[in-house]
Write a protein that holds these residues in place. Structure first.
Motif, PDB file in Angstrom:
ATOM      1  N   ALA A 217       0.819  -1.215   0.000  1.00 51.99           N
ATOM      2  CA  ALA A 217       0.000   0.000   0.000  1.00 51.99           C
ATOM      3  C   ALA A 217       0.851   1.263   0.000  1.00 51.99           C
ATOM      4  O   ALA A 217       0.449   2.292  -0.561  1.00 51.99           O
ATOM      5  N   ASP A 218       2.023   1.210   0.637  1.00 51.00           N
ATOM      6  CA  ASP A 218       2.910   2.375   0.671  1.00 51.00           C
ATOM      7  C   ASP A 218       3.243   2.876  -0.736  1.00 51.00           C
ATOM      8  O   ASP A 218       3.418   4.082  -0.943  1.00 51.00           O
ATOM      9  N   ALA A 219       3.322   1.983  -1.700  1.00 51.20           N
ATOM     10  CA  ALA A 219       3.653   2.402  -3.068  1.00 51.20           C
ATOM     11  C   ALA A 219       2.569   3.315  -3.628  1.00 51.20           C
ATOM     12  O   ALA A 219       2.877   4.327  -4.273  1.00 51.20           O
ATOM     13  N   ALA A 220       1.304   2.993  -3.375  1.00 52.64           N
ATOM     14  CA  ALA A 220       0.213   3.868  -3.821  1.00 52.64           C
ATOM     15  C   ALA A 220       0.218   5.169  -3.028  1.00 52.64           C
ATOM     16  O   ALA A 220       0.066   6.253  -3.598  1.00 52.64           O
ATOM     17  N   SER A 221       0.413   5.082  -1.721  1.00 56.80           N
ATOM     18  CA  SER A 221       0.435   6.278  -0.876  1.00 56.80           C
ATOM     19  C   SER A 221       1.581   7.204  -1.268  1.00 56.80           C
ATOM     20  O   SER A 221       1.407   8.432  -1.341  1.00 56.80           O
ATOM     21  N   ASP A 222       2.748   6.641  -1.518  1.00 54.11           N
ATOM     22  CA  ASP A 222       3.904   7.450  -1.915  1.00 54.11           C
ATOM     23  C   ASP A 222       3.651   8.150  -3.250  1.00 54.11           C
ATOM     24  O   ASP A 222       4.011   9.315  -3.432  1.00 54.11           O
ATOM     25  N   LEU A 223       3.017   7.442  -4.178  1.00 57.04           N
ATOM     26  CA  LEU A 223       2.695   8.035  -5.473  1.00 57.04           C
ATOM     27  C   LEU A 223       1.736   9.212  -5.292  1.00 57.04           C
ATOM     28  O   LEU A 223       1.932  10.282  -5.878  1.00 57.04           O
ATOM     29  N   LEU A 224       0.716   9.039  -4.458  1.00 55.21           N
ATOM     30  CA  LEU A 224      -0.243  10.123  -4.233  1.00 55.21           C
ATOM     31  C   LEU A 224       0.424  11.327  -3.575  1.00 55.21           C
ATOM     32  O   LEU A 224       0.125  12.475  -3.908  1.00 55.21           O
ATOM     33  N   HIS A 225       1.349  11.074  -2.665  1.00 55.78           N
ATOM     34  CA  HIS A 225       2.084  12.173  -2.041  1.00 55.78           C
ATOM     35  C   HIS A 225       2.959  12.874  -3.072  1.00 55.78           C
ATOM     36  O   HIS A 225       3.080  14.108  -3.071  1.00 55.78           O
ATOM     37  N   ARG A 226       3.560  12.110  -3.949  1.00 53.35           N
ATOM     38  CA  ARG A 226       4.409  12.694  -5.001  1.00 53.35           C
ATOM     39  C   ARG A 226       3.598  13.601  -5.928  1.00 53.35           C
ATOM     40  O   ARG A 226       4.058  14.669  -6.317  1.00 53.35           O
ATOM     41  N   VAL A 227       2.373  13.202  -6.245  1.00 55.15           N
ATOM     42  CA  VAL A 227       1.529  13.987  -7.146  1.00 55.15           C
ATOM     43  C   VAL A 227       0.916  15.193  -6.431  1.00 55.15           C
ATOM     44  O   VAL A 227       0.914  16.306  -6.947  1.00 55.15           O
ATOM     45  N   PHE A 228       0.389  14.976  -5.218  1.00 53.04           N
ATOM     46  CA  PHE A 228      -0.401  16.006  -4.546  1.00 53.04           C
ATOM     47  C   PHE A 228       0.324  16.714  -3.402  1.00 53.04           C
ATOM     48  O   PHE A 228      -0.232  17.630  -2.803  1.00 53.04           O
ATOM     49  N   GLY A 229       1.526  16.280  -3.055  1.00 55.35           N
ATOM     50  CA  GLY A 229       2.189  16.867  -1.900  1.00 55.35           C
ATOM     51  C   GLY A 229       1.415  16.526  -0.629  1.00 55.35           C
ATOM     52  O   GLY A 229       0.844  15.442  -0.509  1.00 55.35           O
ATOM     53  N   GLU A 230       1.361  17.447   0.309  1.00 52.86           N
ATOM     54  CA  GLU A 230       0.671  17.191   1.576  1.00 52.86           C
ATOM     55  C   GLU A 230      -0.816  16.919   1.381  1.00 52.86           C
ATOM     56  O   GLU A 230      -1.437  16.247   2.197  1.00 52.86           O
ATOM     57  N   ALA A 231      -1.404  17.415   0.298  1.00 51.87           N
ATOM     58  CA  ALA A 231      -2.812  17.146   0.008  1.00 51.87           C
ATOM     59  C   ALA A 231      -3.037  15.677  -0.353  1.00 51.87           C
ATOM     60  O   ALA A 231      -4.174  15.205  -0.382  1.00 51.87           O
ATOM     61  N   GLY A 232      -1.961  14.945  -0.603  1.00 50.93           N
ATOM     62  CA  GLY A 232      -2.069  13.517  -0.921  1.00 50.93           C
ATOM     63  C   GLY A 232      -1.927  12.612   0.277  1.00 50.93           C
ATOM     64  O   GLY A 232      -2.061  11.396   0.162  1.00 50.93           O
ATOM     65  N   VAL A 233      -1.663  13.176   1.463  1.00 49.52           N
ATOM     66  CA  VAL A 233      -1.560  12.380   2.684  1.00 49.52           C
ATOM     67  C   VAL A 233      -2.973  12.050   3.143  1.00 49.52           C
ATOM     68  O   VAL A 233      -3.823  12.933   3.239  1.00 49.52           O
ATOM     69  N   HIS A 234      -3.244  10.788   3.440  1.00 50.90           N
ATOM     70  CA  HIS A 234      -4.606  10.304   3.634  1.00 50.90           C
ATOM     71  C   HIS A 234      -4.662   9.272   4.757  1.00 50.90           C
ATOM     72  O   HIS A 234      -3.625   8.797   5.213  1.00 50.90           O
ATOM     73  N   VAL A 235      -5.883   8.909   5.149  1.00 49.18           N
ATOM     74  CA  VAL A 235      -6.055   7.732   5.992  1.00 49.18           C
ATOM     75  C   VAL A 235      -6.092   6.528   5.060  1.00 49.18           C
ATOM     76  O   VAL A 235      -6.403   6.665   3.871  1.00 49.18           O
ATOM     77  N   ARG A 236      -5.763   5.349   5.605  1.00 51.84           N
ATOM     78  CA  ARG A 236      -5.634   4.195   4.716  1.00 51.84           C
ATOM     79  C   ARG A 236      -5.947   2.901   5.445  1.00 51.84           C
ATOM     80  O   ARG A 236      -5.685   2.761   6.640  1.00 51.84           O
ATOM     81  N   THR A 237      -6.461   1.973   4.681  1.00 48.63           N
ATOM     82  CA  THR A 237      -6.622   0.596   5.123  1.00 48.63           C
ATOM     83  C   THR A 237      -5.899  -0.290   4.122  1.00 48.63           C
ATOM     84  O   THR A 237      -6.034  -0.093   2.908  1.00 48.63           O
ATOM     85  N   ALA A 238      -5.115  -1.239   4.618  1.00 48.73           N
ATOM     86  CA  ALA A 238      -4.441  -2.211   3.750  1.00 48.73           C
ATOM     87  C   ALA A 238      -4.747  -3.593   4.305  1.00 48.73           C
ATOM     88  O   ALA A 238      -4.463  -3.864   5.475  1.00 48.73           O
ATOM     89  N   VAL A 239      -5.354  -4.436   3.477  1.00 43.05           N
ATOM     90  CA  VAL A 239      -5.745  -5.765   3.935  1.00 43.05           C
ATOM     91  C   VAL A 239      -5.304  -6.833   2.944  1.00 43.05           C
ATOM     92  O   VAL A 239      -5.222  -6.585   1.744  1.00 43.05           O
TER      93      VAL A 239
END
Length: 163
Positions: free
Chosen positions: A118-140
């Motif tokens: 899941a970190d790979a998707a989260s890191d990509l979103l942070h790269r695109v959106f900066g701090e606006a890409g930091v989110h809550v997350r569930t990984a199962v």
């Protein structure tokens, strides 16, 4: 080459780094839509690592699929979501904040690194959106996903303006 500056350019740059394009049509495979907008909130359906008509990352992590390959699959899922958002909103600059991301990983019973996938998707979103890409997350971890996809990613975002 100059560094990309807009969110759209950054997403395109990442897709090119992975060797994929999401310019073609992104189809829903049943009686649902890929996203629903309610005011400023956009809910995106789960996206598997499909490029064109092919699911490019399949199988179970911890068995036939490596952690690195699963992480690439998560990035492809996130990029598909961004392509859908761009089409619906006109630009990724219309996203105010990524609120939530859900990541489902098809894996063996003893695989415990769902969060690293899941970190790979989260890191990509942070790269695109900066701090606006930091989110809550569930990984199962799950037993199976549609089309034998290794990973599926869903997300919810809030936009800068109502529909």
């Amino acid at each position: 080459m100059t560094e990309p500056h807009s969110r759209d350019q950054i997403a395109d740059h990442i897709a090119a780094e992975l060797g994929h394009s999401f310019d073609g049509e992104i189809l829903a495979g049943g009686h649902y839509v890929p996203l629903v907008r309610d005011g400023r909130t956009v809910y995106l359906s789960g996206q598997v690592p499909r490029v064109g008509t092919t699911v490019v990352v399949t199988g179970r992590v911890g068995d036939a699929v490596s952690l690195d390959t699963a992480r690439e699959g998560a990035q492809i899922c996130a990029l598909r979501s961004l392509a859908l958002l761009r089409r619906a909103l006109g630009s990724l600059d219309a996203v105010e904040k990524v609120l939530r991301v859900g990541v489902f990983v098809q894996c063996t019973a003893d695989f415990t690194q769902q969060s690293e996938v899941a970190d790979a998707a989260s890191d990509l979103l942070h790269r695109v959106f900066g701090e606006a890409g930091v989110h809550v997350r569930t990984a199962v971890g799950v037993y199976a996903l549609p089309k034998n996809a290794t990973v599926e990613v869903e997300m919810t975002v809030v936009t800068t303006h109502a529909a």
